[in-house]
Design an enzyme around this catalytic site. Structure first.
Site, PDB file in Angstrom:
ATOM      1  N   ASP A  63       0.785  -1.215   0.154  1.00  0.00           N
ATOM      2  CA  ASP A  63       0.006  -0.317  -0.376  1.00  0.00           C
ATOM      3  C   ASP A  63       0.962   1.230  -0.237  1.00  0.00           C
ATOM      4  O   ASP A  63       1.421   1.474   0.655  1.00  0.00           O
ATOM      5  CB  ASP A  63      -0.568  -0.294   1.213  1.00  0.00           C
ATOM      6  N   GLU A  97     -10.071  -2.350   4.187  1.00  0.00           N
ATOM      7  CA  GLU A  97      -8.771  -1.787   4.883  1.00  0.00           C
ATOM      8  C   GLU A  97      -9.361  -0.335   3.879  1.00  0.00           C
ATOM      9  O   GLU A  97      -9.336   0.150   3.159  1.00  0.00           O
ATOM     10  CB  GLU A  97      -8.286  -2.818   3.744  1.00  0.00           C
TER      11      GLU A  97
END
Ligand SMILES: *[C@@H]1O[C@H](CO)[C@@H](O)[C@H](O)[C@H]1NC(C)=O
Ligand SMILES: *[C@@H]1O[C@H](CO)[C@@H](O)[C@H](O)[C@H]1NC(C)=O
Ligand SMILES: *[C@@H]1O[C@H](CO)[C@@H](O)[C@H](O)[C@H]1NC(C)=O
Ligand SMILES: *[C@@H]1O[C@H](CO)[C@@H](O)[C@H](O)[C@H]1NC(C)=O
Ligand SMILES: *[C@@H]1O[C@H](CO)[C@@H](O)[C@H](O)[C@H]1NC(C)=O
Ligand SMILES: *[C@@H]1O[C@H](CO)[C@@H](O)[C@H](O)[C@H]1NC(C)=O
Ligand SMILES: *[C@@H]1O[C@H](CO)[C@@H](O)[C@H](O)[C@H]1NC(C)=O
Ligand SMILES: *[C@@H]1O[C@H](CO)[C@@H](O)[C@H](O)[C@H]1NC(C)=O
Ligand SMILES: *[C@@H]1O[C@H](CO)[C@@H](O)[C@H](O)[C@H]1NC(C)=O
Length: 568
Positions: free
Chosen positions: A58, A234
């Site tokens: 990420d 998420e």
């Protein structure tokens, strides 16, 4: 950050690097100097960011500083090519294409802890009190995972040097928890207070918290069970976004978008990002309708994060992680080139009213001029039915930009054979990446990566499509467009003025080097304009004689030099 993947991966990484150790407190992970990278591999993207070595996931902590420098941090395992041993890697850019690798910015505060995803803000007013004499202090807020199955808490770290080095706050955590599934804080400023959105991942809740000073946080509301659940929520992002007229681009109003990454269990398998449009009043997000919208129609765009610090009224800018947990840790770049995962192209977003569908997020590729090759285009042509073939084997980067516009379409005269295709191929091996659009009937755009042979994985599904209503007015001639960037192992396509985006990884055994745009059965009067431009490698400019990108070592060397001089 996907915990179950991580736990499995930590074990793998520990085996691989046992001799070097896996914690930031051990010498295996360098401090104070960037990790060098070889960006010359045949699968290495040249206009996309990828880490110098090791495994990236990420994007984290992204902000644009007052000098216009873009800071990107990222989930980083510097000691393995699968997830694990999470740190925050760091790179900076003046244009979002040329990235200067920096030293790792966040190390685990203690052995057995991992620095998971989070965000960063510029505390221009010193609300935190960390910044006695400056207005460019940076505060990062991030999830600390206490071991693989211990609690996930929200902790802060502050930087007095503009985001290059950080210190952990002495009174962490700032949001305590007993949950092992509570993560990925994204902070924004709202009028007179800070707001954080954080995922209670396995309860399908986005918690909204407020704070005056980034240190003391108050729970404000829950956004519970909206849209696709997958099996976890998420990386939530709350962002103010302009609504623009589709044709003129004029600002109509501003509204909020809550983006949420879901994983695993996306409709196409693995990871996907959905978003909701609505109002935010400082404590509560209220969706304006019951629609679940997706940011991408393919499989390789997850956990995108918006940059903090872009100007009011400007389209917000994001980068996503161009991969999918179903195969991110298996893709061939790990073994052949020692790195895994790239970020998407930088994208500027706004909302518009798409025909029939209504409010939809538009993706614009952020100004590519810094990487467009000077001089003539590889092709610049207009045609009706026909084809344009471009051999780009001489383009050193292997990366090209394709822009196609079709005008004068009488939509009552299109047939089910009316198509326009973009095909990229490797003549030596016969491999091809196909894409194209059907103008009639259900009008889908398709991508097929099934004719490439460099990666075989049951979850690496190969065909994607999206329905596109490009016109709902048969009394006027319509137009349609597509823009695409192909960059060695990443294909990104923006369909119908960016109404749809597709991010597609592909792994050829031979470099793709030929491009064909072909159209057939277009209604009389329709015209296709094709422009193909070579792209410059953003990395080649940083390479030394041996092809290595060292990153920002100058300051470190200077500091060592000063320390050396001071010692004698
Ligand atoms: C902007 O650049 C100036 C001059 O290099 C520097 O002094 C200042 O700290 C920088 N500001 C930020 C926000 O990084
Ligand atoms: C900083 O203070 C100014 C003046 O009070 C205010 O308008 C602004 O919203 C504040 N911004 C942040 C990020 O603290
Ligand atoms: C920032 O906050 C700290 C702590 O409250 C304070 O000591 C310092 O004077 C402040 N600096 C400025 C410029 O406001
Ligand atoms: C908000 O959601 C969290 C996670 O499910 C839960 O623990 C908490 O009780 C909720 N708060 C309220 C007031 O519903
Ligand atoms: C924000 O919306 C919530 C839910 O509608 C409401 O309870 C709250 O009072 C609102 N806050 C403000 C400042 O308007
Ligand atoms: C499309 O073609 C039909 C049949 O020739 C014609 O009647 C119509 O006017 C055309 N539409 C436009 C917008 O030109
Ligand atoms: C585009 O590809 C589709 C699917 O393979 C094919 O049916 C169509 O004829 C092609 N069109 C052109 C113009 O090549
Ligand atoms: C494309 O070919 C069809 C016949 O296959 C023809 O009717 C049409 O006019 C042609 N379109 C253009 C734009 O030349
Ligand atoms: C290199 O890092 C230092 C901080 O260590 C920073 O001040 C400087 O701006 C960086 N230079 C570049 C080119 O990124």
């Amino acid at each position: 950050m996907f915990t179950n993947t991580l736990i499995g991966a930590v074990a793998v990484a520990a085996v691989n690097v046992a001799a070097q150790g896996t914690s930031a407190t051990t010498p295996a992970v360098p401090t104070g100097t960037p990790i060098p990278g070889d960006y010359t591999g045949p699968l290495r993207p040249q206009v996309h960011f990828s880490p110098p070595q090791g495994f990236m996931n990420d994007p984290n902590g992204m902000f644009k500083d007052a000098n216009g420098t873009w800071h990107m941090y990222y989930q980083y395992n510097p000691t393995g090519i699968v997830a694990g041993n999470q740190h925050w890697g760091h790179a900076t850019s003046e244009d979002l294409y040329h990235w200067e690798n920096q030293a790792i910015a966040l190390y685990p505060p203690e052995e057995g802890q991992y620095v998971f995803s989070g965000s960063a803000v510029i505390d221009v007013n010193n609300t935190s009190g960390f910044f006695p004499d400056q207005d460019n202090g940076v505060v990062a807020i991030t999830t600390i995972a206490h071991g693989g199955s211990g609690p996930q808490t929200q902790d802060i770290a502050y930087s007095r040097d503009g985001g290059y080095t950080f210190e952990w706050y002495a009174n962490n955590p700032v949001i305590d928890s007993t949950s092992s599934q509570f993560r990925d804080p994204k902070v924004i400023w709202y009028e007179d207070h800070w707001v954080a959105v954080i995922a209670y991942s396995q309860e399908f809740v986005v918690g909204i918290f407020t704070s005056p000073d980034l240190k003391s946080w108050t729970w404000a509301s829950n956004f519970t069970r909206h849209g696709l659940l997958g099996t976890q929520y998420e990386c939530p992002n709350l962002v103010k976004m302009p609504v623009r007229d589709r044709d003129s681009g004029d600002l109509l109003e501003e509204t909020y978008v809550l983006a949420l990454s879901v994983q695993p269990g996306a409709p196409l398998g693995g990871s996907i990002t959905e978003y909701f449009v609505g109002d935010f009043n400082g404590t509560h997000f209220a969706p304006s309708d019951a629609t679940t919208r997706l940011t991408d129609f393919a499989k390789d765009n997850y956990a995108a994060q918006y940059f903090y610090g872009t100007a009011e009224g400007e389209n917000p800018v994001n980068l996503g992680w161009a991969s999918n947990w179903q195969y991110a840790q298996q893709v061939p770049t790990g073994n052949s080139e020692g790195w895994r995962s790239a970020m998407t192209l930088p994208r500027a977003n706004y909302l518009t009213y798409a025909p029939r569908i209504g409010l939809t997020m538009v993706n614009e590729i952020y100004d590519m001029s810094p990487v467009l090759e000077d001089g003539d285009a590889l092709a610049e042509q207009t045609m009706g039915n026909g084809s344009v073939v471009v051999d780009y084997s001489d383009v050193a980067s292997g990366a090209v930009f394709v822009d196609v516009t079709v005008t004068g379409i009488n939509t009552t005269l299109v047939s089910s054979f009316t198509t326009l295709n973009l095909t990229l191929s490797a003549p030596a091996s016969g491999e091809a990446l196909q894409s194209g659009f059907y103008f009639g009937g259900d009008t889908p755009f398709f991508v097929n990566r099934g004719l490439l042979r460099g990666f075989d994985n049951i979850f690496f599904t190969d065909k994607f499509s999206i329905a596109d209503v490009y016109s709902s007015d048969s009394s006027a001639l319509a137009s349609w467009s597509m823009q695409a960037v192909v960059d060695r192992s990443i294909f990104e396509v923006f369909v119908d003025r960016g109404t749809h985006a597709g991010t597609v990884l592909f792994y050829p055994t031979q470099p793709l080097s030929q491009l064909t745009v072909a159209s057939r059965d277009l209604p009389e009067g329709a015209q296709v304009s094709v422009s193909v431009r070579a792209l410059k490698s953003a990395w080649a400019e940083y390479e030394d004689e041996s092809g290595v990108v060292a990153g920002n070592v100058t300051e470190t060397i200077a500091k060592r030099h000063m320390a050396y001089e001071a010692a004698f």
